[in-house]
Design a protein around this motif. Structure first.
Motif, PDB file in Angstrom:
ATOM      1  N   ASP A  59       0.856  -1.189   0.000  1.00 60.90           N
ATOM      2  CA  ASP A  59       0.000   0.000   0.000  1.00 60.90           C
ATOM      3  C   ASP A  59       0.888   1.233   0.000  1.00 60.90           C
ATOM      4  O   ASP A  59       1.611   1.484   0.969  1.00 60.90           O
ATOM      5  CB  ASP A  59      -0.900   0.001   1.245  1.00 60.90           C
ATOM      6  CG  ASP A  59      -1.967   1.083   1.178  1.00 60.90           C
ATOM      7  OD1 ASP A  59      -2.047   1.794   0.138  1.00 60.90           O
ATOM      8  OD2 ASP A  59      -2.733   1.233   2.153  1.00 60.90           O
ATOM      9  N   ILE A  60       0.836   1.993  -1.082  1.00 60.04           N
ATOM     10  CA  ILE A  60       1.716   3.163  -1.153  1.00 60.04           C
ATOM     11  C   ILE A  60       1.050   4.417  -0.577  1.00 60.04           C
ATOM     12  O   ILE A  60       1.562   5.512  -0.730  1.00 60.04           O
ATOM     13  CB  ILE A  60       2.239   3.416  -2.595  1.00 60.04           C
ATOM     14  CG1 ILE A  60       1.095   3.602  -3.586  1.00 60.04           C
ATOM     15  CG2 ILE A  60       3.145   2.283  -3.048  1.00 60.04           C
ATOM     16  CD1 ILE A  60       1.583   3.998  -4.988  1.00 60.04           C
ATOM     17  N   HIS A  61      -0.076   4.244   0.127  1.00 59.15           N
ATOM     18  CA  HIS A  61      -0.739   5.427   0.697  1.00 59.15           C
ATOM     19  C   HIS A  61      -1.492   5.092   1.987  1.00 59.15           C
ATOM     20  O   HIS A  61      -2.644   4.677   1.956  1.00 59.15           O
ATOM     21  CB  HIS A  61      -1.712   6.012  -0.337  1.00 59.15           C
ATOM     22  CG  HIS A  61      -2.238   7.366   0.010  1.00 59.15           C
ATOM     23  ND1 HIS A  61      -2.573   8.307  -0.927  1.00 59.15           N
ATOM     24  CD2 HIS A  61      -2.501   7.956   1.207  1.00 59.15           C
ATOM     25  CE1 HIS A  61      -3.004   9.399  -0.333  1.00 59.15           C
ATOM     26  NE2 HIS A  61      -2.984   9.203   0.978  1.00 59.15           N
ATOM     27  N   TYR A  91       3.585   2.471   2.678  1.00 57.13           N
ATOM     28  CA  TYR A  91       4.214   3.793   2.681  1.00 57.13           C
ATOM     29  C   TYR A  91       3.339   4.690   3.547  1.00 57.13           C
ATOM     30  O   TYR A  91       2.133   4.783   3.314  1.00 57.13           O
ATOM     31  CB  TYR A  91       4.267   4.352   1.255  1.00 57.13           C
ATOM     32  CG  TYR A  91       5.387   3.775   0.424  1.00 57.13           C
ATOM     33  CD1 TYR A  91       5.372   2.434   0.051  1.00 57.13           C
ATOM     34  CD2 TYR A  91       6.455   4.561   0.012  1.00 57.13           C
ATOM     35  CE1 TYR A  91       6.413   1.894  -0.701  1.00 57.13           C
ATOM     36  CE2 TYR A  91       7.486   4.038  -0.747  1.00 57.13           C
ATOM     37  CZ  TYR A  91       7.461   2.702  -1.097  1.00 57.13           C
ATOM     38  OH  TYR A  91       8.484   2.182  -1.843  1.00 57.13           O
ATOM     39  N   GLU A 256      -3.115   6.281  -8.605  1.00 54.31           N
ATOM     40  CA  GLU A 256      -3.703   5.243  -7.746  1.00 54.31           C
ATOM     41  C   GLU A 256      -5.188   5.555  -7.551  1.00 54.31           C
ATOM     42  O   GLU A 256      -5.627   6.699  -7.730  1.00 54.31           O
ATOM     43  CB  GLU A 256      -3.017   5.235  -6.370  1.00 54.31           C
ATOM     44  CG  GLU A 256      -3.373   6.490  -5.575  1.00 54.31           C
ATOM     45  CD  GLU A 256      -2.579   6.725  -4.301  1.00 54.31           C
ATOM     46  OE1 GLU A 256      -1.398   6.354  -4.238  1.00 54.31           O
ATOM     47  OE2 GLU A 256      -3.158   7.323  -3.377  1.00 54.31           O
ATOM     48  N   ALA A 304      -4.590   1.854  -3.833  1.00 54.56           N
ATOM     49  CA  ALA A 304      -3.974   2.297  -2.578  1.00 54.56           C
ATOM     50  C   ALA A 304      -5.107   2.662  -1.628  1.00 54.56           C
ATOM     51  O   ALA A 304      -6.129   3.191  -2.059  1.00 54.56           O
ATOM     52  CB  ALA A 304      -3.066   3.498  -2.822  1.00 54.56           C
ATOM     53  N   PRO A 359       1.703  -1.516  -7.578  1.00 53.85           N
ATOM     54  CA  PRO A 359       2.263  -0.434  -6.750  1.00 53.85           C
ATOM     55  C   PRO A 359       3.792  -0.490  -6.674  1.00 53.85           C
ATOM     56  O   PRO A 359       4.449   0.561  -6.617  1.00 53.85           O
ATOM     57  CB  PRO A 359       1.629  -0.653  -5.371  1.00 53.85           C
ATOM     58  CG  PRO A 359       1.053  -2.034  -5.382  1.00 53.85           C
ATOM     59  CD  PRO A 359       0.746  -2.345  -6.820  1.00 53.85           C
ATOM     60  N   MET A 363       6.907   2.434  -7.775  1.00 51.08           N
ATOM     61  CA  MET A 363       8.103   2.765  -6.997  1.00 51.08           C
ATOM     62  C   MET A 363       9.382   2.251  -7.660  1.00 51.08           C
ATOM     63  O   MET A 363      10.456   2.308  -7.046  1.00 51.08           O
ATOM     64  CB  MET A 363       7.993   2.164  -5.587  1.00 51.08           C
ATOM     65  CG  MET A 363       6.817   2.673  -4.785  1.00 51.08           C
ATOM     66  SD  MET A 363       6.631   4.479  -4.813  1.00 51.08           S
ATOM     67  CE  MET A 363       8.242   5.007  -4.253  1.00 51.08           C
TER      68      MET A 363
END
Ligand SMILES: [Zn+2]
Ligand SMILES: [Zn+2]
Length: 455
Positions: A59-61, A91, A256, A304, A359, A363
């Motif tokens: 999960d980038i958020h 993240y 996202e 996300a 995701p 990155m």
């Protein structure tokens, strides 16, 4: 050597095109082998027949609220909520108190995650000092001590010149700029999408163009600088259109979408439900349809959660006074599986890809795989059985979820990080699993290393 064998699960690993019954052997925290019928030898065995085994979600958020907001979430409770949702890497956004804009701030998150977290945590540092939108932070130094990306999430960078320079610097460093696209002059004091529902409820609306105007501006700046813009939580069809056009023209822009924007519309606000209040707000069905199509055609890269814990005290309020945001880590996969996979709109492989390799690709990383040699981060998932999602299934310190009481057809049975079990679902029996202490909802139990494993 510590060895763990997850036996007879249906392995779903889009990174390798795998979707069949196989065994997964873990040695010293790394995936050693994935193939049919591996001899257990002296390995501990988890029987996963009838279950699915997938790489850990990324999960980038997320918002972990620590430091400063420990009343609604901590790094400990937030990572446990993530593990309960099958996430093994998250993240976390810098809008804490103080803002994560310094080397000390980045180091604090990393050290707390190491001592109190149970999954991988990557700090996102702020773009501007104090998230005031005026002065850039020192990107190079912050990356040097572990920041994985930059964002002023919760607030947009309103000044286009600051945004331009931020894109130029992040381009040199090779990291994306996560931008919360909102023109604050347009959103002003709005609380929900501006339209028929807001008019009926008498709530001041937020015009959809408040997002798309900033998406367009930021795409133009990304085009001018060559920087990598990542658009957070896309919510409107106009924003989708702007991103699609920019990508078509070769602009380095990724995006996202959240589970709530994919599954809910502004109708959820009817009844003044504060757990349907978020930023950007839930919009119309046409927006939701555009988001689903954009994820399917690749215009939007990944899912996300924008997990945003708020105390019950804050959320149990009149609609206008309640804060924006909902939690989402525990429910992301079950909600999306139930909505899109059981209805045959998506394959399971598609959903897993959008929560693992997709995701990671944003990155520029090769996480989200069970390829031999990689860190053994994965979850064991039960699919098909309808079960009610209840408050006791929430491991976050906050319970601001619109899905409490909903029936879902997927449950994360267990989650492993570095080959160690960090989560066991309280209602799912998995033979051989559960060497971590029983993780009572909102309790303080800490995951324990498996027998013989290095912690
Ligand atoms: Zn945001
Ligand atoms: Zn956010």
């Amino acid at each position: 050597m510590s060895r763990l064998l997850v036996r007879n699960g249906t392995v779903v690993d889009p990174s390798q095109g795998i979707h069949r019954v196989m065994d997964v052997l873990v040695e010293n925290g790394r995936v050693a082998e994935v193939r049919a019928r591996i001899d257990a030898g002296d390995a501990e065995v988890v029987e996963a027949a009838g279950f699915h085994v997938a790489p850990g979600f990324i999960d980038i958020h997320t918002h972990l609220r620590e430091p400063g907001g420990e009343g609604s979430e901590t790094i400990e409770t937030g990572t446990r909520a993530a593990a309960a949702g099958g996430f093994t890497r998250i993240y976390c956004m810098p809008n804490t108190t103080p803002v994560c804009d310094s080397e000390t701030g980045v180091q604090y998150v990393i050290s707390r995650a190491a001592s109190h977290g149970c999954i991988n945590v990557v700090p996102v540092a702020s773009i501007t000092k104090g998230m005031l939108g005026e002065e850039l932070t020192n990107f190079g130094r912050l990356m040097g001590c572990g920041a994985g990306a930059f964002s002023d999430d919760g607030r947009p960078v309103m000044n286009a010149e600051i945004m331009r320079r931020a894109l130029e610097y992040t381009k040199l460093l090779g990291v994306p700029l996560f931008e919360h696209c909102e023109d604050m002059n347009l959103t002003a004091e709005g609380h929900m999408n501006e339209g028929v529902v807001s008019a009926r409820l008498g709530i001041k609306g937020i015009p959809r163009v408040s997002e798309s105007v900033m998406v367009s501006r930021n795409c133009a700046l990304a085009a001018a600088t060559g920087g990598h813009l990542h658009v957070c939580h896309v919510s409107t069809r106009e924003s989708v259109h702007a991103i699609r056009e920019a990508r078509r023209n070769g602009v380095r822009v990724t995006a996202e979408v959240s589970p709530h924007h994919l599954t809910m519309t502004e109708d959820a606000v009817l009844g003044y439900n504060t757990n349907a209040k978020m930023k950007p707000p839930l919009c119309e069905k046409a927006d939701r349809d555009a988001l689903i199509e954009a994820l399917e055609d690749g215009t939007i890269d990944c899912i996300a959660t924008d997990h945003a814990p708020h105390s019950s005290q804050a959320k149990d309020n009149v609609f206008d006074a309640a804060p924006f945001g909902i939690i989402g880590l525990e429910t992301a996969f079950p909600v999306l599986y139930t909505t899109f996979v059981t209805t045959k709109r998506w394959t399971l492989d598609f959903l897993v890809e959008k929560m693992t390799t997709a995701p990671a690709k944003v990155m520029n990383a090769d996480w989200g795989t069970l390829r031999p040699g990689t860190q053994a981060d994965f979850s064991i998932i039960e699919l098909g059985e309808p079960a009610r999602f209840e408050r006791r299934h929430i491991f976050s310190k906050s319970i601001n979820s619109p899905w409490i009481g909903a029936t879902m057809k997927a449950r994360i049975a267990a989650t492993f990080v570095n080959g160690l079990q960090v989560f066991q679902h309280p209602d799912v029996v998995l033979a051989g699993a559960g060497t971590c202490e029983k993780l009572a909802a909102n309790g303080t139990a800490k995951p324990k290393a498996r027998k013989g494993a290095k912690a």
